[in-house]
Every structure is written in structure tokens, then in C-alpha cells.
Design a protein around this motif. Structure first.
Motif, PDB file in Angstrom:
ATOM      1  N   MET A  42       0.839  -1.181   0.000  1.00 47.71           N
ATOM      2  CA  MET A  42       0.000   0.000   0.000  1.00 47.71           C
ATOM      3  C   MET A  42       0.884   1.244   0.000  1.00 47.71           C
ATOM      4  O   MET A  42       1.702   1.450   0.896  1.00 47.71           O
ATOM      5  CB  MET A  42      -0.919  -0.011   1.221  1.00 47.71           C
ATOM      6  N   THR A  43       0.755   2.074  -1.021  1.00 52.94           N
ATOM      7  CA  THR A  43       1.600   3.248  -1.148  1.00 52.94           C
ATOM      8  C   THR A  43       0.865   4.540  -0.853  1.00 52.94           C
ATOM      9  O   THR A  43       1.476   5.587  -0.771  1.00 52.94           O
ATOM     10  CB  THR A  43       2.179   3.331  -2.572  1.00 52.94           C
ATOM     11  N   PHE A  44      -0.456   4.480  -0.700  1.00 53.61           N
ATOM     12  CA  PHE A  44      -1.233   5.686  -0.456  1.00 53.61           C
ATOM     13  C   PHE A  44      -2.508   5.306   0.273  1.00 53.61           C
ATOM     14  O   PHE A  44      -3.122   4.274   0.003  1.00 53.61           O
ATOM     15  CB  PHE A  44      -1.591   6.367  -1.772  1.00 53.61           C
ATOM     16  N   SER A  45      -2.917   6.152   1.212  1.00 62.70           N
ATOM     17  CA  SER A  45      -4.181   5.930   1.909  1.00 62.70           C
ATOM     18  C   SER A  45      -4.682   7.258   2.452  1.00 62.70           C
ATOM     19  O   SER A  45      -3.911   8.032   3.017  1.00 62.70           O
ATOM     20  CB  SER A  45      -3.990   4.940   3.070  1.00 62.70           C
ATOM     21  N   ASP A  46      -5.962   7.509   2.240  1.00 61.51           N
ATOM     22  CA  ASP A  46      -6.595   8.673   2.849  1.00 61.51           C
ATOM     23  C   ASP A  46      -7.967   8.245   3.346  1.00 61.51           C
ATOM     24  O   ASP A  46      -8.843   7.887   2.560  1.00 61.51           O
ATOM     25  CB  ASP A  46      -6.733   9.822   1.849  1.00 61.51           C
ATOM     26  N   ASP A  47      -8.123   8.255   4.675  1.00 62.02           N
ATOM     27  CA  ASP A  47      -9.409   7.901   5.268  1.00 62.02           C
ATOM     28  C   ASP A  47     -10.134   9.133   5.806  1.00 62.02           C
ATOM     29  O   ASP A  47     -11.135   9.004   6.500  1.00 62.02           O
ATOM     30  CB  ASP A  47      -9.256   6.840   6.354  1.00 62.02           C
ATOM     31  N   PHE A  48      -9.605  10.318   5.497  1.00 63.83           N
ATOM     32  CA  PHE A  48     -10.269  11.584   5.794  1.00 63.83           C
ATOM     33  C   PHE A  48     -10.599  11.724   7.280  1.00 63.83           C
ATOM     34  O   PHE A  48     -11.655  12.242   7.652  1.00 63.83           O
ATOM     35  CB  PHE A  48     -11.511  11.744   4.909  1.00 63.83           C
ATOM     36  N   ASP A  49      -9.672  11.252   8.109  1.00 67.17           N
ATOM     37  CA  ASP A  49      -9.844  11.340   9.559  1.00 67.17           C
ATOM     38  C   ASP A  49      -9.463  12.703  10.119  1.00 67.17           C
ATOM     39  O   ASP A  49      -9.896  13.069  11.209  1.00 67.17           O
ATOM     40  CB  ASP A  49      -8.985  10.278  10.261  1.00 67.17           C
ATOM     41  N   GLY A  50      -8.630  13.438   9.402  1.00 65.30           N
ATOM     42  CA  GLY A  50      -8.103  14.685   9.935  1.00 65.30           C
ATOM     43  C   GLY A  50      -9.123  15.811   9.928  1.00 65.30           C
ATOM     44  O   GLY A  50     -10.210  15.703   9.347  1.00 65.30           O
ATOM     45  N   PRO A  51      -8.749  16.936  10.530  1.00 66.38           N
ATOM     46  CA  PRO A  51      -9.668  18.082  10.590  1.00 66.38           C
ATOM     47  C   PRO A  51      -9.728  18.877   9.298  1.00 66.38           C
ATOM     48  O   PRO A  51     -10.619  19.709   9.126  1.00 66.38           O
ATOM     49  CB  PRO A  51      -9.076  18.930  11.720  1.00 66.38           C
ATOM     50  N   ALA A  52      -8.778  18.621   8.387  1.00 64.67           N
ATOM     51  CA  ALA A  52      -8.729  19.392   7.145  1.00 64.67           C
ATOM     52  C   ALA A  52      -8.261  18.496   6.006  1.00 64.67           C
ATOM     53  O   ALA A  52      -7.622  17.462   6.217  1.00 64.67           O
ATOM     54  CB  ALA A  52      -7.785  20.588   7.288  1.00 64.67           C
ATOM     55  N   LEU A  53      -8.591  18.897   4.795  1.00 65.53           N
ATOM     56  CA  LEU A  53      -8.160  18.171   3.602  1.00 65.53           C
ATOM     57  C   LEU A  53      -6.646  18.255   3.468  1.00 65.53           C
ATOM     58  O   LEU A  53      -6.043  19.311   3.711  1.00 65.53           O
ATOM     59  CB  LEU A  53      -8.829  18.786   2.376  1.00 65.53           C
ATOM     60  N   ASP A  54      -6.022  17.155   3.071  1.00 61.33           N
ATOM     61  CA  ASP A  54      -4.578  17.122   2.878  1.00 61.33           C
ATOM     62  C   ASP A  54      -4.243  17.791   1.541  1.00 61.33           C
ATOM     63  O   ASP A  54      -4.330  17.164   0.478  1.00 61.33           O
ATOM     64  CB  ASP A  54      -4.075  15.677   2.899  1.00 61.33           C
ATOM     65  N   LEU A  55      -3.851  19.049   1.596  1.00 64.67           N
ATOM     66  CA  LEU A  55      -3.593  19.811   0.378  1.00 64.67           C
ATOM     67  C   LEU A  55      -2.249  19.469  -0.258  1.00 64.67           C
ATOM     68  O   LEU A  55      -1.938  19.992  -1.330  1.00 64.67           O
ATOM     69  CB  LEU A  55      -3.680  21.310   0.668  1.00 64.67           C
TER      70      LEU A  55
END
Length: 248
Positions: free
Chosen positions: A1-14
Motif C-alpha cells: 500500500m503506497t497511499f491511503s486517505d481515510d479523511f480522519d483529519g480536521p482538514a483536507l490534505d492539500l
């Protein structure tokens, strides 16, 4: 797995995502997505007061909230830009190269649900960076139009390849009717390498295409509204596309 975004943070990962849809043909300010992060999900939406995308030029009229993991264009007045929608289209605002995540093979998985009307759609697709004009082909992981949904019963899910202006890529796309309720979470994925792309929904293989691009691609995640598809009293409806995770 080289990338993962589960949108747990308070802001979008810009550092990964740009919340603007093909801004070179308009501007960053006029193409800003409407989105929210909550409950470990990203929700893209189109509120009733959101303006048209490329108003007065793009036909048919559309409104869109989108994220993309790359962006690039030539200078203002040039024709160098990603996914032009007509011949002779000129760059209105130059976009510096931005490559947040641009895989050239492997697996991409989306877990998402959508609330659509007959005038809206949701999609996840990958396109070439167009740092060279012919590197423009697309792998569409999923695309659902609201008018192809039987609520609670089934949906026609589009998946496959679009060659566009790449003579080496195949045109092989189909909308497959599946017994799923798109208002519930489902997992859509593609595995691709050596020019082969295999598409699955909820772990079940659906399609296999040859002739897929082998160069780096960027992700495009979007919900669309098409005012011309209105069936009457539907201007109050707000289409949404809620994403639990994207992994690769």
C-alpha cells in the motif's frame, strides 16, 4: 500500500488534493469545491447557490465539486491544459505543476456512497497528467448517473477506458447494471499493470480491459449537477458524494 486517505483529519490534505476542477479553463476561485470532513468521511456536495462551471462556454451547463490529485497547464492564452472540453480552448489561469499522487500502476480502491437525482452524477476516474499531450487517456473506476439508478434496487455503474487523444490507449467503456443501492457504502476498485485494468465492485470482478495507459495518472473525484436534465421541481436538491476512504 503506497497511499491511503481515510479523511480522519480536521482538514483536507492539500499536499495530495487540489479542491478545484480543471481550474486552468476558468480560475481557482471559480472552481472551488464544496466539501466537508466529518465522521471520518469526505463529502462533496453542490449547494443550490453554487455557480456554473465555465459559465457561458461549456455546454451543456454543469456545476461540479471535485478534488484532483494533480494539476498542470501552460501559460494564459495557450492551449496546453488537462482535459480540454472543446477544440481551441485557451488557458484562462496558469496552473503550476502540482503532483500530489500520480500512480502508474497497482490497485486503487474507493469506498463511497452517493445521493443523486436524475440530474446529477458521481465519479472517480484517473487521467494522464498531460505533461505530454498524448499522455491523456483515462481509467474510469466508477461513474453513476442519477437517471440510471433504480432507488434501493440497482444502478448502472460505468467503468473502463477512454483513449481521448492517446493513439496507444484503448476505448473500452461500459455501464454495467448492478444490484446495489448507491445510497449505501460500496467498494469500487481497479487493479492495473502492463496495460491491463481489472474492475471490481464489493470484491466481485466486473470487467477486464486491455490497452490501459501505462504512464502516471492523477485521481479525479467529483459530483456533478446538470441543470439541463431537470425534470421539474428539483432545484432544491443537493447531490452528495461521501467517501469513506481511498487506498492504493
Amino acid at each position: 500500500m503506497t497511499f491511503s486517505d481515510d479523511f480522519d483529519g480536521p482538514a483536507l490534505d492539500l499536499s495530495v488534493w487540489s479542491p478545484h476542477y480543471l481550474p486552468q479553463w476558468s480560475s481557482r476561485s471559480a472552481t472551488e469545491a464544496t466539501y466537508a470532513l466529518s465522521d471520518s468521511c469526505l463529502t462533496l456536495s453542490i449547494p443550490t447557490d453554487q455557480g456554473l462551471w465555465c459559465a457561458g462556454d461549456h455546454k451543456p451547463d454543469l456545476r461540479v465539486s471535485a478534488l484532483q490529485s494533480g494539476s498542470y497547464s501552460g501559460p494564459v492564452g495557450s492551449i496546453v491544459g488537462q482535459q480540454p472540453y472543446r477544440d481551441g480552448l485557451l488557458v484562462q489561469e496558469e496552473q503550476p505543476p502540482f503532483w500530489g499522487w500520480t500512480p502508474s500502476g497497482g490497485r486503487v480502491e474507493l469506498r463511497a456512497r452517493a445521493d443523486l437525482s436524475p440530474r446529477s452524477m458521481a465519479a472517480l476516474w484517473m487521467v494522464g497528467l498531460e505533461d505530454q499531450p498524448e499522455r491523456c487517456a483515462e481509467i474510469c473506476i466508477m461513474e453513476v448517473f442519477g437517471d440510471a439508478v433504480v432507488p434501493g434496487e440497482s444502478a448502472a455503474v460505468g467503468m473502463g477506458l477512454h483513449s481521448f487523444r492517446d493513439p496507444s490507449a484503448a476505448e473500452d467503456f461500459e455501464a454495467v447494471r448492478l444490484p446495489i443501492d448507491i445510497r449505501e457504502f460500496h467498494t469500487y476498485s481497479v487493479e492495473w499493470s502492463d496495460g491491463v485494468a481489472e474492475f471490481s465492485v464489493d470484491g466481485t470482478p466486473i470487467r477486464r480491459c486491455t490497452g490501459a495507459p501505462t504512464y502516471p495518472l492523477q485521481l479525479m473525484l467529483a459530483v456533478f449537477d446538470f441543470p439541463d436534465r431537470s425534470v421539474g421541481d428539483d432545484e432544491h436538491l443537493v447531490p452528495t458524494f461521501t467517501v469513506d476512504h481511498i487506498v492504493a
